[in-house]
Enzyme design. Structure first.
Site, mmCIF file in Angstrom:
data_model
loop_
_atom_site.group_PDB
_atom_site.id
_atom_site.type_symbol
_atom_site.label_atom_id
_atom_site.label_comp_id
_atom_site.label_asym_id
_atom_site.label_seq_id
_atom_site.Cartn_x
_atom_site.Cartn_y
_atom_site.Cartn_z
ATOM 1 N N ASP A 200 -8.183 6.092 -1.861
ATOM 2 C CA ASP A 200 -7.726 5.090 -0.901
ATOM 3 C C ASP A 200 -7.011 3.952 -1.624
ATOM 4 O OD1 ASP A 200 -7.461 3.548 1.357
ATOM 5 O OD2 ASP A 200 -9.605 3.355 1.747
ATOM 6 N N ASP B 121 -6.379 2.504 9.624
ATOM 7 C CA ASP B 121 -7.673 3.075 10.005
ATOM 8 C C ASP B 121 -7.830 3.217 11.517
ATOM 9 O OD1 ASP B 121 -8.227 3.040 7.346
ATOM 10 O OD2 ASP B 121 -9.894 1.629 7.457
#
Length: 516
Positions: free
Chosen positions: A159, A219
């Site tokens: 990430d 997200d």
């Protein structure tokens, strides 16, 4: 290894990914990964007991046997400091048995072990002050990759979690871990997110030269529509809007990732939850559950275990559905399947029930009689060409349409010296390129160990990526040889390699030959 590279990465650097993706063909990365991730429900509040309970639930619920194999331990699993040699360590209070022991537990259950890390100095939880330390992989890529392999890791979620860096910086940095993973010799699915706390670079390029899956948006959250175009947090409708146009990027072993699923976490109606799953399935998205598997209700279980939609998602062609109709409310997506069927989704993004219709020809089929299987009800109907349903607000009806032939040109030239046959098939095409597959068949009764295929591409065609083979040349005369994992073909057996290319896909290669 066989691929043309973007963003200036050295040719040798991509060998690991292509070999890795091919080695993963049998059950890992040729089709979208399926599993569970800890973040959506538990965030930083994780420990080994919780992860083991989730693993047990995957098995007891029957989800493992439907393909949900990866158990991914997200942020906050690690000790806030590395050891004296610079090695990552599991948090001793949260994971007292250690990460290797956790991996062993998962493997003994017939599951696979996933873990989280970042390419910068701090993980997301560390960046936002929710967890101490700065233990990212920056400067430790090779060391961490070796550690993951030693622990038995099968999947790495990597990430970005930083506002810094250009897209070229991201490509170079993500490639470091890609190559480090490949160098371990262990098949590890590589999942990247270039978008978190960063300008949204996910939709700006095809990341298939870097990773097995890549996030397309910010997200996700358990809402239908947050009003975001690509900012935190993203609702289901918002993510679909970004990801649908990226269909040409998907191929076996490389997939657009619209983020982990929110099914079973509340915040949406049952109809919206069903649409969520249906759209992820037809978009060839990784199916990574994010709910508490220990307390699933029957509605959640029914959705996550829908075998018709799982089969569509896991189809070995690895194609993402393409949009063939959209009037602003009624959307039609069509996904070609390996047996000649087409999955079609009728998606109503409006606020009231409406009839959505398309035709067999619009989704790429010809013929006079079709069979439609409803993925939700399993009901079978017939049609002479019309595909239609009354779809509730935010609902998605999915049909598997069979009984016809593809209207796309599918030339099948072949070559056969000795006992080896190579047959070409056009899989899909779009405005600027196409995807094709070559089947190598052993026509003899004894095993064939190694093969070489030669072909000449039409003018203007240039291979951009190739998997399950090693190519010499990307245009004109091209030679493709087997890789170590698919060189041996049993008597009367077959294997395949595939490629994407720029140019007009209607022209088949000439001079196609195969030699043992």
């Amino acid at each position: 290894m066989g691929t043309l590279l973007a963003a200036g990465i050295l040719v040798g650097a991509l060998i690991g990914l292509e070999d890795q993706a091919g080695a993963l063909e049998n059950g890992v990365a040729r089709t979208p990964p399926m599993g569970w991730n800890s973040w959506n429900t538990f965030g930083c509040n994780i420990n080994e007991t919780l992860i083991k309970q989730m693993a047990d639930a995957i098995v007891s619920s029957g989800m493992r046997d439907l393909g949900y194999k990866y158990v991914v331990v997200d942020d906050c699993w690690f000790n806030p400091t590395r050891d004296s040699a610079g090695n990552l360590q599991g948090n001793p209070s949260r994971f007292p048995s250690g990460m290797k022991a956790l991996g062993d537990y998962l493997h003994a259950k017939g599951l696979k072990f996933g873990i989280y890390q970042v390419p910068v100095d701090k993980t997301c939880a560390q960046y936002f002050g929710g967890y101490p330390g700065a233990t990212g992989s920056q400067g430790h890529e090779v060391q961490d990759a070796k550690q993951f392999a030693a622990w038995g890791v099968d999947y790495l979620k990597y990430d970005w979690c930083s506002p810094n860096g250009t897209i070229d910086d991201q490509v170079r940095t993500f490639a470091k871990m890609r190559d480090a993973l490949a160098a371990t010799g262990r098949p590890i699915v590589y999942s990247i997110n270039p978008n978190s706390i960063h300008a949204k670079t996910g939709p700006q390029r095809n990341w298939g030269d870097v990773a097995n899956m890549w996030r397309t948006t910010e997200d996700i959250t358990n809402q239908w529509n947050t009003g975001q175009t690509n900012g935190y947090p993203m609702g289901i409708q918002n993510i679909v809007n970004v990801t649908v146009p990226l269909a040409s990027y998907a191929r076996p072993g490389a997939f657009n990732d619209p983020d982990m699923m929110e099914i079973g976490r509340g915040g949406m109606t049952d109809t919206e939850m069903r649409s969520h799953f249906a759209l992820w399935a037809i978009m060839a998205s990784p199916l990574i559950a994010g709910n508490d598997l220990r307390t699933m209700d029957s509605a959640t279980t029914t959705i996550l275990k829908n075998q018709n939609l799982i089969a569509i998602n896991q189809d070995p062609l690895g194609l993402q559905a393409r949009e063939v109709g959209n009037d602003g409310t009624r959307r039609v997506l069509a996904k070609k399947l390996s047996n000649g069927d087409v999955a079609v989704a009728l998606f109503n993004q409006g606020d009231s029930t409406t009839t959505i219709s398309t035709t067999a020809s619009a989704i790429g089929l010809t013929g006079g009689s079709f069979t439609l299987r409803d993925a939700w009800t399993n009901a079978v109907s017939t049609s002479t060409g019309t595909i239609s349903a009354a779809v509730p607000s935010h609902g998605t009806v999915v049909y598997r349409v069979s009984g016809a032939t593809s209207s796309s040109p599918t030339p099948t030239p072949s070559g056969r010296p000795d006992n080896c046959t190579a047959t070409y098939r056009l899989v899909d095409e779009w405005g600027t390129g196409f995807q094709s597959e070559v089947t190598v068949t052993n026509n003899g009764s004894s095993a064939l160990n190694g093969w070489t295929v030669k072909m000449t591409l039409a003018n203007g065609q240039t291979i951009t990526s190739l998997w399950n083979g090693v190519n010499t040349g990307t245009s004109g005369a091209v030679t493709v040889k087997n890789t170590s994992y698919n060189g041996a073909i049993a008597g009367n057996g077959a294997t395949t390699f595939g490629f994407t290319a720029n140019g007009d896909g209607s022209a088949a290669p000439t001079g196609l030959t195969c030699a043992p």
